[in-house]
Design a protein around this motif. Structure first.
Motif, PDB file in Angstrom:
ATOM      1  N   VAL A 180      25.965 -64.343   1.139  1.00  0.00           N
ATOM      2  CA  VAL A 180      25.780 -62.970   0.508  1.00  0.00           C
ATOM      3  C   VAL A 180      26.552 -61.930   1.599  1.00  0.00           C
ATOM      4  CG1 VAL A 180      24.394 -60.937  -0.385  1.00  0.00           C
ATOM      5  CG2 VAL A 180      23.763 -63.252  -0.647  1.00  0.00           C
ATOM      6  N   ALA A 181      26.195 -61.971   2.869  1.00  0.00           N
ATOM      7  CA  ALA A 181      26.584 -61.211   3.646  1.00  0.00           C
ATOM      8  C   ALA A 181      28.296 -61.236   4.050  1.00  0.00           C
ATOM      9  CB  ALA A 181      25.924 -61.223   5.020  1.00  0.00           C
ATOM     10  N   VAL A 182      28.508 -62.558   4.112  1.00  0.00           N
ATOM     11  CA  VAL A 182      29.964 -62.680   4.122  1.00  0.00           C
ATOM     12  C   VAL A 182      30.762 -62.186   2.822  1.00  0.00           C
ATOM     13  CG1 VAL A 182      31.751 -64.591   4.146  1.00  0.00           C
ATOM     14  CG2 VAL A 182      29.729 -64.715   5.571  1.00  0.00           C
ATOM     15  N   GLY A 183      30.090 -62.375   1.651  1.00  0.00           N
ATOM     16  CA  GLY A 183      30.833 -61.990   0.516  1.00  0.00           C
ATOM     17  C   GLY A 183      31.060 -60.387   0.539  1.00  0.00           C
ATOM     18  N   ARG A 184      29.969 -59.697   0.800  1.00  0.00           N
ATOM     19  CA  ARG A 184      29.951 -58.238   0.773  1.00  0.00           C
ATOM     20  C   ARG A 184      30.873 -57.913   1.787  1.00  0.00           C
ATOM     21  NH1 ARG A 184      23.671 -57.960  -1.397  1.00  0.00           N
ATOM     22  NH2 ARG A 184      24.380 -57.395  -3.727  1.00  0.00           N
ATOM     23  N   GLY A 185      30.660 -58.496   2.929  1.00  0.00           N
ATOM     24  CA  GLY A 185      31.495 -57.844   3.959  1.00  0.00           C
ATOM     25  C   GLY A 185      32.917 -58.130   3.896  1.00  0.00           C
TER      26      GLY A 185
END
Lengths: 545, 140
Positions: free
Chosen positions: A227-232
């Motif tokens: 999720v963090a990689v996707g949003r980042g």
């Protein structure tokens, strides 16, 4: 360690890491040279004269030209060389590993590796050989003011930067493509992904309107790291697109000048350009770095302490808030611009920037609570560096909030406080330590080898932390006493500070050397060198990584 | 959200409110006139910057302690900075000087003396030369 033990993807991850570390060495070496020049102008004159023989310029450049050329290349090498290569290598391993599927476009893995190196070396070469000196900020119209910056150097720099940005877009495409790919039951359409990324689906649910097309409202089922990689990576894409547009503009002016039909720089409003440029550039400084960092903490800490992440549902929301906040904070780079509307400086520059205080505050709380609740924990090398990175983000973050203030910025803007106590603490103590934590965790996973020397791990940790903090604190205090960044001083006004800063940077470098020695002792010279040669050469050797 | 997280969020909110309230208040001295009283300037000083040079009023800048002075800086080529420094190197205030715009700031000097002017933004390799010692005199 034989070739049979390590997979194709793992091998590429190690290659990215080694190349990234080489760029860190180059960037660090440049940093030390610049600290020497800040402390004792003229001390490098002999070296400058020797290197001038390599430069294809028809005159002897001034020490200031050489300093500012290096200062232009230094952050590109450090961020797009070291940090991005390490992040790319780690994500190319971790994202497929956690999703239990392969990278969607494997051919892009070596392409990304090569293009990133080519782009960074072009930018570096534009500074070293071409004396391009407009700094990474590229404030309009300096990069097209050819009485101040060399025309050819300017063109080479923006071509290098464009290669980096296109490459980052390819990397982001491959990441998104891997996550969204239909080869996995938890797949998403692009629309679903974006709606979930920006919280649209959650907002609709909150308003009582079910978003029927979004079966995974908050990527439920996906690891929080993804999720963090996707949003980042949304910020990563915005950053690349904006910087590409700025580079295209500079390139058009450069080519027109080359064809002896110069364009009028005043046709572009310097303030509008500065807003656009900082909006995009800040997607790294205040965007993907924070989300990627949070994601790595959320991934590593539970693995290292053997406990489920504390408050996982909250941190998923925090990552959403991080993304939204990152879109609106750029004006804190324009607090010194009285021409910038006051409401922008106050809201975007100060209040929205404080949003990061909440998101990072909650992120750090969840990370530390996870460790606390898992006691007793073993302080492995990776966990030590995770704690070091948390310390770095706290220290750098507090310094950042002090300067991101419409009142206090009047005496902090463009001082050494900003670049040392905030930026370098974020980058070296915070992000640098985090990337070391990832390497300490990944190398044993990838190679089945434990780091050879615990003493070297400890030496690395303490020298790195003490050196980084000493350097940042000394120069930060110089900034509080009025010492500007990007300024070479004559006289001895700030010499006590620059001396301590230089000593700090040398301690930092000693820590890095301890790490390199441990990596080489662990993997072996042959295997480290083996990462630099083509695949077909490796197959001829008996052993290779 | 667990209770400990709610308590922590409350602490963060308190810090946010306290820090911003203090730094937006006249406890930061220049906020008194920049943010709140917004006085009519007693004097306007125009500064033009071009080709790495500050073009100051003839004889330098002379103001009186306690009066409100509006500095209006314009650049004819690239972005510069206009920073006023004490003789010990500490900064009094600064602003960016963006070309194509009038860059304005109002300041009140409380301490008589001589101040230096230095560009606070990089404008090319000759940027370090942009230092004018004793450019501003504050009379009692």
């Amino acid at each position: 360690m034989t070739t049979a033990r390590i997979g194709w993807q793992a091998k590429w991850t190690l290659r990215y890491a080694v190349a990234g570390l080489l760029f860190l060495a180059l960037s660090g070496f440049e940093g030390i040279l610049m600290r020497i020049q800040l402390h004792a102008p003229g001390a490098l004159h002999g070296m400058e004269q020797a290197l001038n023989a390599l430069r294809p310029v028809g005159r002897e450049p001034t020490s200031a030209e050489l300093y500012y050329s290096m200062l232009t290349a230094h952050p590109v090498v450090g961020i797009y060389g070291f940090a991005y290569l390490c992040v790319m290598g780690a994500f190319y391993f971790l994202v497929p590993y956690l999703l239990q599927k392969e990278v969607r476009h494997k051919a892009l893995v070596p392409v990304n590796f090569t293009l990133q190196i080519v782009g960074v070396l072009l930018c570096w070469g534009a500074g070293f050989f071409g004396l391009f000196n407009a700094l990474y900020t590229l404030y309009w119209p300096l990069p097209v003011s050819y009485d101040r910056v060399p025309l050819v150097g300017s063109i080479v720099f923006v071509v290098g930067a464009a290669i980096i940005m296109v490459n980052i877009l390819l990397f982001a495409y491959n990441l998104f493509s891997t996550v969204l790919g239909t080869s996995n039951p938890r797949s998403y359409s692009v629309g679903q992904f974006l709606r979930a990324a920006f919280g649209i689906s959650r907002l609709m649910r909150w308003l009582g309107k079910e978003d029927k097309d979004a079966p995974n409202l908050d990527y439920n089922g996906l690891p929080v790291f993804i999720v963090a990689v996707g949003r980042g990576s949304i910020d990563t894409v915005i950053n690349a697109v904006v910087l590409l547009s700025a580079g295209a503009l500079i390139l058009i002016y450069g080519l027109a000048a080359l064809l002896r039909s110069p364009l009028n720089p005043a046709a572009v409003d310097a303030l509008v350009y500065k807003n656009w440029f900082w909006w995009g550039l800040d997607m790294v400084a205040d965007g993907n770095v924070l989300m990627y960092t949070a994601g790595v903490w959320y991934l590593l800490i539970p693995l290292l302490v053997g406990r489920r992440l504390f408050g996982e549902e909250v941190v998923r929301t925090v990552i959403l808030a991080d993304l939204l906040v990152s879109l609106g904070v750029w004006s804190h780079h324009l607090l010194g611009d009285q021409a910038q509307p006051f409401v922008m400086r106050l809201l975007s520059g100060q209040f929205i920037t404080w949003g990061e205080f909440f998101t990072m505050g909650l992120t750090i709380f969840a990370s530390l609570a996870t460790i606390w609740l898992a006691r007793p924990v073993t302080f492995t090398p990776a966990l030590k560096f995770v704690l070091g990175s948390i310390f770095g983000f706290i220290m750098g973050g507090v310094a950042g909030l002090i300067q991101a203030n419409v009142g206090l910025n009047l005496i902090f803007h463009n001082t050494q406080w900003v670049v040392a106590l905030h930026a370098h603490t974020f980058l070296l103590t915070g992000l640098g330590s985090l990337l070391f934590a990832v390497l300490y965790a990944l190398v044993p996973m990838l190679t089945n080898l434990q780091f050879r020397s615990q003493r070297l791990v400890d030496a690395h940790f303490w020298l790195w932390m003490v050196g980084a903090v000493t350097m940042a604190y000394a120069m930060g205090m110089a900034g509080a006493r009025g010492m500007l960044r990007r300024t070479l001083y004559e006289g001895t006004l700030y010499q006590p500070y620059t001396l301590v800063g230089l000593i700090g940077s040398l301690i930092l470098a000693a820590g890095f050397v301890a790490f390199l020695a441990n990596v080489i002792a662990t993997l072996g010279w042959r295997n480290v060198l083996g990462l630099a040669v083509p695949e077909r050469w490796l197959s001829r050797g008996a052993e290779g990584v | 959200m667990e209770r400990s997280e709610r308590i922590w969020l409350g602490i963060l909110a308190l810090v946010f409110v306290a820090f911003n309230a203090v730094t937006l208040s006249p406890l930061v001295p220049w906020q008194e006139w920049l943010l709140w009283s917004k006085p009519t300037p007693d004097r306007t000083v125009r500064v033009e910057v071009a080709d790495y040079q500050f073009h100051l009023p003839p004889g330098g800048i002379e103001v009186r302690a306690g009066e409100y002075v509006e500095f209006v800086a314009v650049s004819r080529d690239v972005t510069y900075g206009f920073g006023v420094f004490r003789p010990d190197g500490t900064m009094v205030f600064q602003m960016q000087v963006i070309p194509g715009h009038e860059n304005r700031i109002v300041w009140r000097f409380d301490t008589p003396g001589t101040y230096d002017v230095r560009s606070t933004e990089y404008s090319g390799p000759r940027h370090p030369e942009m230092f004018v010692p004793g450019a501003l005199r504050v009379m009692p």
